[in-house]
Design a protein around this motif. Structure first.
Motif, PDB file in Angstrom:
ATOM      1  N   TRP A 167     -55.004  59.200  45.526  1.00 43.25           N
ATOM      2  CA  TRP A 167     -55.702  59.975  44.498  1.00 43.25           C
ATOM      3  C   TRP A 167     -55.779  59.188  43.192  1.00 43.25           C
ATOM      4  O   TRP A 167     -56.839  59.101  42.571  1.00 43.25           O
ATOM      5  N   ARG A 168     -54.692  58.599  42.789  1.00 36.63           N
ATOM      6  CA  ARG A 168     -54.667  57.859  41.524  1.00 36.63           C
ATOM      7  C   ARG A 168     -55.549  56.610  41.571  1.00 36.63           C
ATOM      8  O   ARG A 168     -56.119  56.203  40.561  1.00 36.63           O
ATOM      9  N   MET A 171     -59.030  58.177  41.094  1.00 35.07           N
ATOM     10  CA  MET A 171     -59.238  59.013  39.920  1.00 35.07           C
ATOM     11  C   MET A 171     -58.466  58.413  38.745  1.00 35.07           C
ATOM     12  O   MET A 171     -57.389  58.875  38.371  1.00 35.07           O
ATOM     13  N   SER A 174     -58.708  60.235  33.242  1.00 38.78           N
ATOM     14  CA  SER A 174     -58.139  61.584  33.137  1.00 38.78           C
ATOM     15  C   SER A 174     -59.206  62.618  32.788  1.00 38.78           C
ATOM     16  O   SER A 174     -59.152  63.762  33.255  1.00 38.78           O
ATOM     17  N   GLU A 177     -61.100  63.368  35.916  1.00 41.51           N
ATOM     18  CA  GLU A 177     -60.278  64.198  36.790  1.00 41.51           C
ATOM     19  C   GLU A 177     -60.282  65.647  36.320  1.00 41.51           C
ATOM     20  O   GLU A 177     -60.416  66.583  37.127  1.00 41.51           O
ATOM     21  N   ARG A 181     -61.630  68.889  38.432  1.00 42.82           N
ATOM     22  CA  ARG A 181     -60.803  70.072  38.669  1.00 42.82           C
ATOM     23  C   ARG A 181     -61.467  71.338  38.130  1.00 42.82           C
ATOM     24  O   ARG A 181     -61.403  72.405  38.748  1.00 42.82           O
ATOM     25  N   ALA A 207     -52.234  69.186  37.499  1.00 47.12           N
ATOM     26  CA  ALA A 207     -52.209  67.750  37.789  1.00 47.12           C
ATOM     27  C   ALA A 207     -50.806  67.173  37.624  1.00 47.12           C
ATOM     28  O   ALA A 207     -50.649  65.960  37.481  1.00 47.12           O
TER      29      ALA A 207
END
Length: 230
Positions: A167-168, A171, A174, A177, A181, A207
Motif C-alpha cells: 500500500w505504501r 500510495m 498523503s 490517499e 479514502r 490510516a
C-alpha cells in the motif's frame, strides 16, 4: 503451483574458501541489493558487481539465486533483537518480538515473500524460532496448539507487513490517499441500502497502520491466552 525446493543452502555447511568472499559477505550484499531492486530485480550479475567480483566466482559459494535468497532472508532476520529482560511476561515478550519483526519487514519489504517461500533454517532464523517457541511453551502451549499459535502469529505479521508495504509503495502522497479514502467512503455510503453493515461499521478514514497492527495483535493474543489450559 511451483513445487517446493528439495534442498536449501543450510543443508550444506560452508567449506573453507579464499578469503575474498564468504556467505556472510554475499548475504549482506544481497540484502542491500534486494532493498533497492526487490526480488525480481536481483540477478547474480548485479550481485557480483556489488561485491566487485566475477559472476562465476559466486558459484563457488552458492548454487544460484535461491541460495542467495536463503542467505538474505536469514541476514535480515538477524536484525530482530532476541534479548528478553528477565521476568518479562510471555505475552509482553512476544509482542516485543513481533513488533520488531514488523519493523524489519517494513525496512526490507521483500522479506515476507521470501519467508513464505522457503524453509527458514538459517542460524538467525532458528535462534528467533527458539525464542518464539520457548515463550509460547512457557505460556502453557504444546503439540498442535503450539504449532497453530506460532503459525497464526507469524502469518499475521507477515501478511500485515506485506499489505502495508504494498500500500505504501503505491500510495506515497498523503493528500492523494486521503482523497481516495474520502471517495471510497462516499461510494460505500451510496451502497448503504444493500450493504448496511459495511456502511455503518467500516472505517475507511482510518490510516493508522500502527494502531491497527497493535489492535489486531492484541486480538490474536487474547484468543491464544483464552485457550490456555483447555
Amino acid at each position: 503451483m511451483p513445487r517446493p525446493r528439495p534442498s536449501t543452502i543450510w543443508f550444506s555447511p560452508e567449506r573453507p574458501r579464499k578469503p575474498r568472499l564468504s556467505r556472510e559477505r554475499i548475504a549482506r550484499a544481497a540484502v542491500a541489493l534486494l532493498d533497492v531492486e526487490g526480488v525480481a530485480g536481483l540477478s547474480m550479475r548485479r550481485l557480483a558487481a556489488r561485491l566487485d567480483a566475477g559472476t562465476m566466482s559466486l558459484y563457488e559459494y552458492v548454487a544460484g539465486k535461491e541460495d542467495v535468497f536463503d542467505l538474505a532472508a536469514d541476514e535480515a532476520v538477524a536484525e530482530i533483537d532476541l534479548d528478553i529482560p528477565d521476568g518479562m511476561p510471555w505475552r509482553e515478550a512476544l509482542t516485543r518480538q513481533l513488533v520488531q519483526s514488523r519493523d524489519v519487514m517494513r525496512r526490507h519489504p521483500w522479506l515476507p515473500t521470501l519467508m513464505a517461500t522457503r524453509p527458514m533454517l538459517g542460524p538467525h532464523a532458528l535462534a528467533r524460532s527458539e525464542v518464539f517457541h520457548s515463550l509460547l511453551v512457557e505460556a502453557g502451549l504444546e503439540g498442535p496448539r503450539l504449532t497453530a499459535a506460532v503459525g497464526t502469529l507469524t502469518y499475521y505479521v507477515q501478511g500485515y507487513a506485506a499489505m502495508e508495504s504494498t500500500w505504501r509503495s503505491r500510495m506515497r502522497d498523503s493528500a492523494a490517499e486521503a482523497e481516495l479514502r474520502r471517495r471510497a467512503r462516499e461510494h460505500l455510503d451510496r451502497q448503504r441500502e444493500s450493504h448496511p453493515t459495511l456502511a455503518r461499521h467500516t472505517r475507511l478514514d482510518d490510516a493508522d497502520f500502527d494502531g491497527s497492527f497493535m489492535l489486531g495483535l492484541e486480538i490474536v493474543l487474547d484468543g491464544i491466552e483464552a485457550g490456555l489450559g483447555t
